[in-house]
Motif scaffolding. Structure first.
Motif, PDB file in Angstrom:
ATOM      1  N   GLU A  50       0.853  -1.187   0.000  1.00 25.34           N
ATOM      2  CA  GLU A  50       0.000   0.000   0.000  1.00 25.34           C
ATOM      3  C   GLU A  50       0.888   1.235   0.000  1.00 25.34           C
ATOM      4  N   LYS A  51       1.927   1.183   0.829  1.00 27.35           N
ATOM      5  CA  LYS A  51       2.835   2.338   0.933  1.00 27.35           C
ATOM      6  C   LYS A  51       3.495   2.619  -0.398  1.00 27.35           C
ATOM      7  N   GLU A  54       1.302   4.373  -2.668  1.00 24.27           N
ATOM      8  CA  GLU A  54       1.156   5.762  -2.209  1.00 24.27           C
ATOM      9  C   GLU A  54       2.275   6.628  -2.745  1.00 24.27           C
TER      10      GLU A  54
ATOM     11  N   THR B 352      -6.460  15.492  -5.165  1.00 21.62           N
ATOM     12  CA  THR B 352      -6.845  15.379  -3.758  1.00 21.62           C
ATOM     13  C   THR B 352      -7.569  16.656  -3.422  1.00 21.62           C
ATOM     14  N   THR B 355      -9.199  16.793   2.005  1.00 16.02           N
ATOM     15  CA  THR B 355      -8.497  15.780   2.781  1.00 16.02           C
ATOM     16  C   THR B 355      -8.968  15.835   4.229  1.00 16.02           C
ATOM     17  N   GLN B 378      -8.427  10.614   1.368  1.00 20.56           N
ATOM     18  CA  GLN B 378      -7.525  10.081   2.392  1.00 20.56           C
ATOM     19  C   GLN B 378      -7.973  10.529   3.773  1.00 20.56           C
ATOM     20  N   THR B 380      -6.804  10.091   8.297  1.00 19.49           N
ATOM     21  CA  THR B 380      -5.882   9.567   9.303  1.00 19.49           C
ATOM     22  C   THR B 380      -6.629   9.363  10.609  1.00 19.49           C
ATOM     23  N   LYS B 406      -8.515   1.649   2.110  1.00 23.26           N
ATOM     24  CA  LYS B 406      -7.352   2.525   2.233  1.00 23.26           C
ATOM     25  C   LYS B 406      -7.030   2.784   3.705  1.00 23.26           C
ATOM     26  N   ASP B 408      -4.827   4.533   7.071  1.00 20.21           N
ATOM     27  CA  ASP B 408      -4.325   5.841   7.486  1.00 20.21           C
ATOM     28  C   ASP B 408      -3.132   6.174   6.577  1.00 20.21           C
ATOM     29  N   HIS B 409      -3.193   7.279   5.862  1.00 19.39           N
ATOM     30  CA  HIS B 409      -2.169   7.488   4.832  1.00 19.39           C
ATOM     31  C   HIS B 409      -0.820   7.940   5.405  1.00 19.39           C
ATOM     32  N   SER B 412      -0.183   4.133   7.873  1.00 15.53           N
ATOM     33  CA  SER B 412      -0.554   2.876   7.208  1.00 15.53           C
ATOM     34  C   SER B 412      -1.310   1.914   8.100  1.00 15.53           C
TER      35      SER B 412
END
Lengths: 190, 575
Positions: A50-51, A54, B352, B355, B378, B380, B406, B408-409, B412
């Protein structure tokens, strides 16, 4: 599950699909409408991968995602209204009917392929085998029995050529080539 | 209370209007039940298959107002085939036969035909109010019957319906004697509108408070309409393109200034952004603004408009407003109660636009916020925890992260902790929609803390049946549970069959439930309708020994007092 098989069958069918559109054009909006359910899965990507996605996603355009049925959860009414907007703004062609007095059937032309009036006139002249004469700002068209007119958004019949080209394209609903005695009132400035 | 004559008790009951309260009253004793049922005027039926019209009329013979809902919520997202059901015709037929004095009919997600509308228009001489939301199956011919035959029509409110526009003259079907209109909303019609008929209708409707126009009503017509109706409170602008210097625009500016009662603004279905400034003079009065269809209006124009809207309570907008725009909303709209941010890019692959920062800004700036629907790219955990701290008053919290699963950007991690904070802080939370990467943990939090939760929407979430079990065991007030693409199966489905008696419905699609499990459920609970929707011929549900392994694609179950419905199409199998 069997979903992958379904996916393949669907893709093959697309080649034989009957669509309205010029051959060789890929209708982007059609793709959106094809709800293929092979994108969904209960498996989750590992956090590491996933990272990865990204970090690369920022530098390059993300790959086209498979369409998931019913996702994102936006009402179809809303989705459809954006669809129409997209079609219009991407210039999916502005087809208007063209009639000529005395001709047995009408034609249709796409106004967006022309850049200015002379191009449009030439095309009409070729299509119907006539000539329009010369355009004068005050008197209209002189030197011919034929006068090009159009119906605008308000339903009024206007002489082609009076307004700027962009304004004409946005307000023209249909075209009519007038001929003969009716013309005297419009074109000849008598 | 039993020492008072019935008329007195009935008079007291008149002050009790909420359906829930009236239901409670009717349970006190036999005489209260009797008084209540004869005096009940409004009934709300959340699932049209839970009861039938005959039994409804048997209990409430003096009904004046009926609200019916048909298809399950996920039908909004094309998960339910069109022919599934939800037909209003049998209801109207039964109501017509009973010669009820029906005055008001509100329908949501039902199939309505021109025949139904015609019958409706002819059967109830006192009919006043028709509200159709997300319905389909009718044309402008049906509207013409309503216009022509309902002499006392007050409200015709069409919200987001799929209407076949025959470009007929339905507006001219309102007789000249019709002067009672209060609400006229035809924004969802796609075709041409007879502007002359519309102007005359508006001019002879002095009580008109709500007018929502469709795309085909251009700016100069809008100006004329506003001159005819300066008393308007709720306006939906149709087509708003124009050259700002033209005479029509000046007329519109003048007309808008006179509409001092205008509180709600929506529409802008086709909008040229430069013209928004015409509305700036009345912005300070606006309590509701819906620009969620105005795809052509971008950031800076939206912000300029919103800066004038200090009294805004409700804002529906597109994510093109951006985080910066949301910060402006947060600093300007201190009265904001409800916010909806819709996605412009439905494929989810692009900019984006908004957010987690936008969401946090709103939560910090708007203390009265209680309902939110937020589409974003996204999120968090940290942001959600902050939002929970800032806004413990959420009643509805719906977050949709466009990409399924998806995390937490930043970290993760799954978003369990973030949503956990929301349910723990918001003690009055009634509706919750989840998204992003979620494990069973989030459901443990929900089961523990979301004691008032009535509706929960789950997509691409959870690990095992434990997740669903946490919810079913913990959320005592759950009414509607809808789940898609999550690994919940028969164990969770069958753990507590009686739970479904306390719920309106359960939807499970693309989960792990099997045909065998559904059959066992149907056997244990004859008071449930267990429907299997199966459109795919390859997956034909067969009576064979492999039921334990045959996964059900779509399951919809609901409690009912009238048994199996008889109008189900062939692809719906009711166990």
């Amino acid at each position: 599950m069997e979903k992958v098989g379904v996916c393949d069958d669907f893709v093959n069918l697309k080649a034989t699909e009957l669509r309205l559109g010029l051959p060789g054009t890929e209708d982007g909006c059609e793709e959106e409408k094809e709800k293929v359910s092979c994108g969904k899965s209960n498996k989750r990507a590992l956090p590491e991968t996933e990272k990865e996605i990204e970090s690369t996603g920022k530098t390059e355009a993300s790959p086209p995602k498979a369409q998931i049925v019913g996702w994102p959860p936006v009402r179809s009414y809303r989705k459809n209204s954006f669809q129409t907007k997209k079609n219009e703004s991407e210039g999916q062609g502005m087809y208007v009917k063209v009639s000529m007095d005395g001709a047995p059937y009408l034609r249709k032309i796409d106004l967006t392929v022309y850049k200015q009036y002379p191009e449009l006139m030439k095309s009409l002249e070729n299509m119907f085998k006539f000539s329009v004469g010369e355009y004068f700002e005050r008197e209209g068209y002189k030197g011919s029995d034929f006068v090009p007119t159009y119906e605008d958004k308000d339903g009024d019949w206007m002489l082609v050529g009076d307004v700027p080209w962009e304004m004409f394209v946005s307000s023209c609903k249909r075209l009519r080539i007038m001929k003969g005695s009716e013309v005297k009132g419009l074109g000849c400035g008598v | 209370m039993n020492y008072f004559p019935d008329e007195v008790i009935e008079h007291v009951f008149d002050f009790v209007t909420s359906q829930r309260d009236r239901n409670a009253i009717s349970l006190v004793c036999k005489s209260w039940y009797k008084i209540e049922r004869y005096s009940r005027q409004r009934v709300f039926i959340g699932n049209c298959y839970a009861i039938n019209p005959e039994r409804l009329l048997g209990r409430f013979p003096c009904l004046r107002s009926l609200t019916l809902k048909g298809k399950p919520h996920f039908a909004d997202f094309n998960l339910v085939p069109h022919e599934w059901g939800g037909f209003v015709q049998p209801w109207i037929e039964a109501l017509a036969r009973s010669r009820l004095g029906l005055e008001e009919l509100r329908l949501k997600r039902m199939v309505v035909t021109d025949v139904s509308l015609e019958l409706l228009s002819r059967s109830f001489p006192n009919f006043k109010s028709l509200v159709l939301v997300s319905c389909e199956g009718f044309t402008t011919d049906g509207l013409a019957s309503i216009a022509a035959n309902c002499r006392h029509l007050r409200d015709l409110d069409l919200q987001e319906n799929e209407i076949d526009d025959h470009r007929g003259q339905w507006l001219s079907c309102f007789p000249d004697t019709c002067t009672t209109l209060v609400t006229l909303n035809f924004a969802c019609l796609e075709g041409e509108t007879n502007l002359v008929a519309l102007e005359r209708l508006v001019a002879r409707s002095p009580n008109l408070k709500s007018l929502k126009l469709n795309r085909a009503v251009p700016l100069d017509a809008l100006a004329r309409l506003m001159v005819c109706a300066p008393q308007i409170v709720d306006l939906g602008v149709g087509s708003y393109e124009n050259d700002p210097d033209s005479e029509s625009y000046l007329k519109l500016q003048a007309a808008i200034k006179k509409c001092t009662s205008l509180k709600r603004l929506s529409g802008f279905l086709e909008a040229s952004p430069h013209c928004l400034s015409a509305f700036h003079p009345i912005c300070h009065n606006l309590t509701s603004l819906n620009l969620s269809y105005a795809a052509e209006i971008h950031g800076s124009h939206l912000i300029k408009l919103i800066q004038h809207c200090k009294k805004l309570q409700r804002l529906w907008i597109l994510d093109s407003i951006g985080d910066k725009g949301l910060a402006v909303v947060a600093s300007t709209c201190k009265e904001l109660q409800e916010l909806r941010v819709f996605p412009t890019d439905l494929l989810g692959g692009g900019n984006t636009a908004v957010t987690e920062d936008g969401l946090v800004a709103i939560s910090a700036g708007c203390p009265k916020l209680h309902s939110i629907l937020y589409f974003c790219q996204q999120m968090t955990n940290a942001a959600l925890i902050t939002v929970a701290k800032n806004c413990p008053n959420f009643i509805r919290f719906r977050l949709c992260i466009l990409e399924p699963n998806k995390p937490d950007h930043v970290t993760s991690q799954p978003l369990d902790e973030g949503f956990g904070a929301i349910v723990q802080a918001c003690k009055n939370l009634r509706r919750l929609s989840l998204s992003g990467l979620l494990t069973d943990q989030v459901f443990q939090y929900i089961g523990m803390y979301a004691t008032q939760l009535e509706m929960l929407s789950i997509a691409f979430a959870g690990d095992t049946d434990k997740g669903m079990l946490y919810v079913l065991n913990g959320c005592k007030k759950m009414r509607k549970l809808e789940i898609r693409d999550s690994p919940f199966g028969d164990t969770a489905l069958l753990a507590d069959v009686n739970k479904y008696q306390t719920m309106r419905s359960l939807w499970m699609s693309s989960c792990e439930v099997t045909l065998g499990g559904c059959k066992r459920l149907a056997q244990k609970a004859p008071w449930l309708n267990v429907e299997i929707i199966n459109e795919n011929d390859n997956n034909r549900m067969e009576e064979n020994g492999h039921e334990g392994r045959q996964k059900v694609d779509k399951l919809y179950l609901y409690r009912t007092v009238v048994g199996t419905r008889t109008d189900a199409p062939p692809f719906v199998w009711i166990l």
